[in-house]
Design a protein around this motif. Structure first.
Motif, PDB file in Angstrom:
ATOM      1  N   GLU A 231       0.818  -1.221   0.000  1.00 32.58           N
ATOM      2  CA  GLU A 231       0.000   0.000   0.000  1.00 32.58           C
ATOM      3  C   GLU A 231       0.852   1.272   0.000  1.00 32.58           C
ATOM      4  O   GLU A 231       1.790   1.386   0.793  1.00 32.58           O
ATOM      5  CB  GLU A 231      -0.874   0.011   1.254  1.00 32.58           C
ATOM      6  CG  GLU A 231      -2.335   0.239   0.951  1.00 32.58           C
ATOM      7  CD  GLU A 231      -3.178  -0.135   2.146  1.00 32.58           C
ATOM      8  OE1 GLU A 231      -3.133   0.613   3.142  1.00 32.58           O
ATOM      9  OE2 GLU A 231      -3.843  -1.189   2.088  1.00 32.58           O
ATOM     10  N   GLY A 232       0.510   2.201  -0.920  1.00 34.15           N
ATOM     11  CA  GLY A 232       1.158   3.502  -0.898  1.00 34.15           C
ATOM     12  C   GLY A 232       2.588   3.528  -1.402  1.00 34.15           C
ATOM     13  O   GLY A 232       3.334   4.465  -1.121  1.00 34.15           O
ATOM     14  N   LEU A 233       3.017   2.507  -2.138  1.00 35.60           N
ATOM     15  CA  LEU A 233       4.355   2.542  -2.743  1.00 35.60           C
ATOM     16  C   LEU A 233       4.363   3.619  -3.837  1.00 35.60           C
ATOM     17  O   LEU A 233       3.325   3.933  -4.404  1.00 35.60           O
ATOM     18  CB  LEU A 233       4.707   1.183  -3.373  1.00 35.60           C
ATOM     19  CG  LEU A 233       5.153   0.074  -2.423  1.00 35.60           C
ATOM     20  CD1 LEU A 233       5.214  -1.252  -3.157  1.00 35.60           C
ATOM     21  CD2 LEU A 233       6.522   0.389  -1.814  1.00 35.60           C
ATOM     22  N   GLY A 234       5.542   4.120  -4.128  1.00 39.49           N
ATOM     23  CA  GLY A 234       5.633   5.218  -5.094  1.00 39.49           C
ATOM     24  C   GLY A 234       5.418   4.837  -6.549  1.00 39.49           C
ATOM     25  O   GLY A 234       5.848   5.559  -7.439  1.00 39.49           O
ATOM     26  N   CYS A 235       4.830   3.705  -6.844  1.00 36.48           N
ATOM     27  CA  CYS A 235       4.542   3.350  -8.240  1.00 36.48           C
ATOM     28  C   CYS A 235       3.225   2.587  -8.313  1.00 36.48           C
ATOM     29  O   CYS A 235       2.722   2.116  -7.300  1.00 36.48           O
ATOM     30  CB  CYS A 235       5.712   2.575  -8.849  1.00 36.48           C
ATOM     31  SG  CYS A 235       5.665   0.801  -8.697  1.00 36.48           S
ATOM     32  N   ASP A 236       2.675   2.514  -9.513  1.00 35.90           N
ATOM     33  CA  ASP A 236       1.390   1.839  -9.715  1.00 35.90           C
ATOM     34  C   ASP A 236       1.557   0.337  -9.577  1.00 35.90           C
ATOM     35  O   ASP A 236       2.253  -0.272 -10.380  1.00 35.90           O
ATOM     36  CB  ASP A 236       0.904   2.136 -11.153  1.00 35.90           C
ATOM     37  CG  ASP A 236      -0.224   3.125 -11.121  1.00 35.90           C
ATOM     38  OD1 ASP A 236      -0.732   3.381 -10.010  1.00 35.90           O
ATOM     39  OD2 ASP A 236      -0.586   3.638 -12.194  1.00 35.90           O
ATOM     40  N   VAL A 237       0.923  -0.273  -8.567  1.00 37.58           N
ATOM     41  CA  VAL A 237       1.147  -1.698  -8.341  1.00 37.58           C
ATOM     42  C   VAL A 237      -0.115  -2.507  -8.580  1.00 37.58           C
ATOM     43  O   VAL A 237      -1.199  -2.145  -8.136  1.00 37.58           O
ATOM     44  CB  VAL A 237       1.643  -1.949  -6.894  1.00 37.58           C
ATOM     45  CG1 VAL A 237       1.733  -3.444  -6.611  1.00 37.58           C
ATOM     46  CG2 VAL A 237       2.999  -1.309  -6.674  1.00 37.58           C
ATOM     47  N   ARG A 238       0.041  -3.609  -9.320  1.00 39.82           N
ATOM     48  CA  ARG A 238      -1.032  -4.591  -9.426  1.00 39.82           C
ATOM     49  C   ARG A 238      -0.591  -5.774  -8.581  1.00 39.82           C
ATOM     50  O   ARG A 238       0.456  -6.363  -8.855  1.00 39.82           O
ATOM     51  CB  ARG A 238      -1.210  -5.007 -10.891  1.00 39.82           C
ATOM     52  CG  ARG A 238      -2.481  -5.797 -11.159  1.00 39.82           C
ATOM     53  CD  ARG A 238      -2.688  -5.923 -12.661  1.00 39.82           C
ATOM     54  NE  ARG A 238      -1.740  -6.862 -13.248  1.00 39.82           N
ATOM     55  CZ  ARG A 238      -2.001  -8.152 -13.471  1.00 39.82           C
ATOM     56  NH1 ARG A 238      -3.189  -8.656 -13.175  1.00 39.82           N
ATOM     57  NH2 ARG A 238      -1.095  -8.947 -14.011  1.00 39.82           N
ATOM     58  N   HIS A 239      -1.338  -6.056  -7.539  1.00 38.90           N
ATOM     59  CA  HIS A 239      -0.945  -7.135  -6.624  1.00 38.90           C
ATOM     60  C   HIS A 239      -1.723  -8.398  -6.956  1.00 38.90           C
ATOM     61  O   HIS A 239      -2.951  -8.406  -6.905  1.00 38.90           O
ATOM     62  CB  HIS A 239      -1.212  -6.700  -5.177  1.00 38.90           C
ATOM     63  CG  HIS A 239      -0.751  -7.697  -4.153  1.00 38.90           C
ATOM     64  ND1 HIS A 239      -1.191  -7.687  -2.855  1.00 38.90           N
ATOM     65  CD2 HIS A 239       0.109  -8.735  -4.245  1.00 38.90           C
ATOM     66  CE1 HIS A 239      -0.622  -8.675  -2.187  1.00 38.90           C
ATOM     67  NE2 HIS A 239       0.179  -9.327  -3.015  1.00 38.90           N
ATOM     68  N   VAL A 240      -1.032  -9.467  -7.326  1.00 34.92           N
ATOM     69  CA  VAL A 240      -1.693 -10.730  -7.651  1.00 34.92           C
ATOM     70  C   VAL A 240      -1.375 -11.748  -6.565  1.00 34.92           C
ATOM     71  O   VAL A 240      -0.205 -12.034  -6.304  1.00 34.92           O
ATOM     72  CB  VAL A 240      -1.211 -11.268  -9.023  1.00 34.92           C
ATOM     73  CG1 VAL A 240      -1.962 -12.549  -9.383  1.00 34.92           C
ATOM     74  CG2 VAL A 240      -1.384 -10.214 -10.097  1.00 34.92           C
ATOM     75  N   VAL A 241      -2.423 -12.247  -5.911  1.00 33.49           N
ATOM     76  CA  VAL A 241      -2.219 -13.195  -4.802  1.00 33.49           C
ATOM     77  C   VAL A 241      -2.470 -14.619  -5.289  1.00 33.49           C
ATOM     78  O   VAL A 241      -3.468 -14.896  -5.935  1.00 33.49           O
ATOM     79  CB  VAL A 241      -3.176 -12.865  -3.636  1.00 33.49           C
ATOM     80  CG1 VAL A 241      -3.032 -13.902  -2.528  1.00 33.49           C
ATOM     81  CG2 VAL A 241      -2.887 -11.472  -3.105  1.00 33.49           C
ATOM     82  N   THR A 242      -1.523 -15.502  -5.006  1.00 35.28           N
ATOM     83  CA  THR A 242      -1.676 -16.920  -5.325  1.00 35.28           C
ATOM     84  C   THR A 242      -1.717 -17.678  -4.016  1.00 35.28           C
ATOM     85  O   THR A 242      -0.847 -17.475  -3.159  1.00 35.28           O
ATOM     86  CB  THR A 242      -0.464 -17.406  -6.159  1.00 35.28           C
ATOM     87  OG1 THR A 242      -0.390 -16.618  -7.345  1.00 35.28           O
ATOM     88  CG2 THR A 242      -0.601 -18.870  -6.536  1.00 35.28           C
TER      89      THR A 242
END
Ligand SMILES: [Zn+2]
Length: 368
Positions: A231-242
């Motif tokens: 959350e709130g990292l300085g770049c656009d993140v798509r988090h994929v959970v496996t």
């Protein structure tokens, strides 16, 4: 570049090795030096030319710029990278080579510091990472009452490992009544690890990996700390959970990071199950992890069968596969590398093992 050309009679220095001299910076114009006789040493080549800096008066030789600077047995150092990652422990290597285990330990520490500087310097080229997988690698230091995690990241397209951090955690899992009492006793004496350490240290890993990137896909398992860390990292993140319950084969999204875990356990004896060669100190374990990371990224082919290029080649950081001689061709000075904070602490030996009363730091004396 091999170490040999340092010893050629025509070799000349391109900078002063004294970190307090303004000509330590190789790009500073106007430096001059003069010849200053010769010196004899025990290892080959036995006679080396000496030089003197005209600005600060420091004298030095080609050996000052070598990774084997001040080592009585440089031959051991050159064999260490492959020996450490072939699953042998310190005493086995020492016995094999007919030297004391403390000699091997000192040289492993130095090699670890070199690998930290080497990789951090390569990362200054800011390779593009778009799709990574992260995971916590569980191991322990000193005794099973002191487990810790290495937080690893890997680029899924190339198997390149950009960084790692670590966290001390509390012993958990199944324990006998006696073990529970012992844990309570040890925690009373030595204190307890920070319960938020995993969050913070994964965050530190991701901050380093995502710096300078606009967007990134991050794959992880369903561990709760990851969501918080992303959350709130300085770049656009798509988090994929496996889910960690999913079958761990080639088709699994976490295949690359599972493979890195597997290779790490295969290469470094301290992480094998039920081993007697476990790490005594987390900081030294980080040195060995850095040695493994450098070999994985720059020296060994991506796949034992199949892809022959190294991860660094695939990522465009290197043209060729690096040999161990090339990796150790030149000494790197800590002042010329921009070390991320955690790796600076590893470099200086500042990550303490709470079970030890004395945690020795690295001091810059004769570059050891
Ligand atoms: Zn100088």
């Amino acid at each position: 570049m091999r170490n040999d050309d340092l010893y050629s009679p025509t070799w000349t220095p391109d900078r002063c090795p004294n970190r307090n001299c303004r000509f330590f910076n190789r790009f500073q114009k106007g430096w001059s030096w003069r010849h200053y006789g010769y010196y004899q040493r025990r290892a080959e080549p036995r006679r080396l030319r000496r030089f003197r800096c005209n600005a600060c008066g420091v004298t030095f030789s080609p050996q000052t710029f070598s990774t084997t600077y001040w080592l009585r047995r440089p031959d051991i150092y050159l064999q260490l990278p492959t020996r450490i990652t072939s699953g042998a422990c310190k005493s086995q290597i020492a016995f094999d080579m007919g030297v004391a285990p403390s000699t091997i330990q000192r040289q492993i520490d130095r090699l670890g510091r070199h690998c930290i500087l080497f990789h951090a310097k390569m990362m200054e080229k800011r390779p593009r990472l778009a799709d990574i997988a992260i995971d916590g690698f569980v191991t322990f230091e000193h005794s099973q009452y002191h487990p810790f995690h290495f937080h690893l990241a890997v680029d899924r397209a190339t198997s390149f490992m950009p960084y790692f951090t670590d966290s001390e955690v509390r012993r958990s899992g199944r324990m006998t009544a006696h073990q529970k009492r012992r844990r309570a006793e040890l925690e009373r004496i030595r204190g307890r690890p920070d319960p938020r350490a995993v969050r913070k240290d994964v965050r530190e890993l991701l901050e380093y990996v995502t710096r300078g990137q606009d967007e990134m896909t991050i794959h992880s398992d369903d561990h709760g700390a990851y969501r918080w860390a992303i959350e709130g990292l300085g770049c656009d993140v798509r988090h994929v959970v496996t889910s960690s319950q999913d079958i761990r084969d080639r088709l699994n999204d976490l295949f690359e990071i599972n493979l890195s875990d597997l290779l790490t356990r295969h290469w470094l004896c301290e992480h094998k199950r039920e081993t007697i060669a476990y790490a005594k100190r987390r900081n030294c374990s980080a040195y060995r992890m850095a040695i493994a990371l450098v070999q994985r990224n720059y020296v060994k082919p991506r796949r034992a069968r199949g892809e022959k290029a190294t991860p660094a080649q695939l990522l465009g950081l290197c043209q060729e596969r690096l040999t161990v001689e090339e990796l150790l061709a030149r000494r790197l000075f800590v002042d010329e590398v921009d070390l991320p904070p955690r790796w600076a602490r590893y470099y200086w030996g500042e990550v303490d093992t709470r079970a030890l009363r004395i945690n020795r730091r690295h001091e810059l004396r004769y570059a050891r």
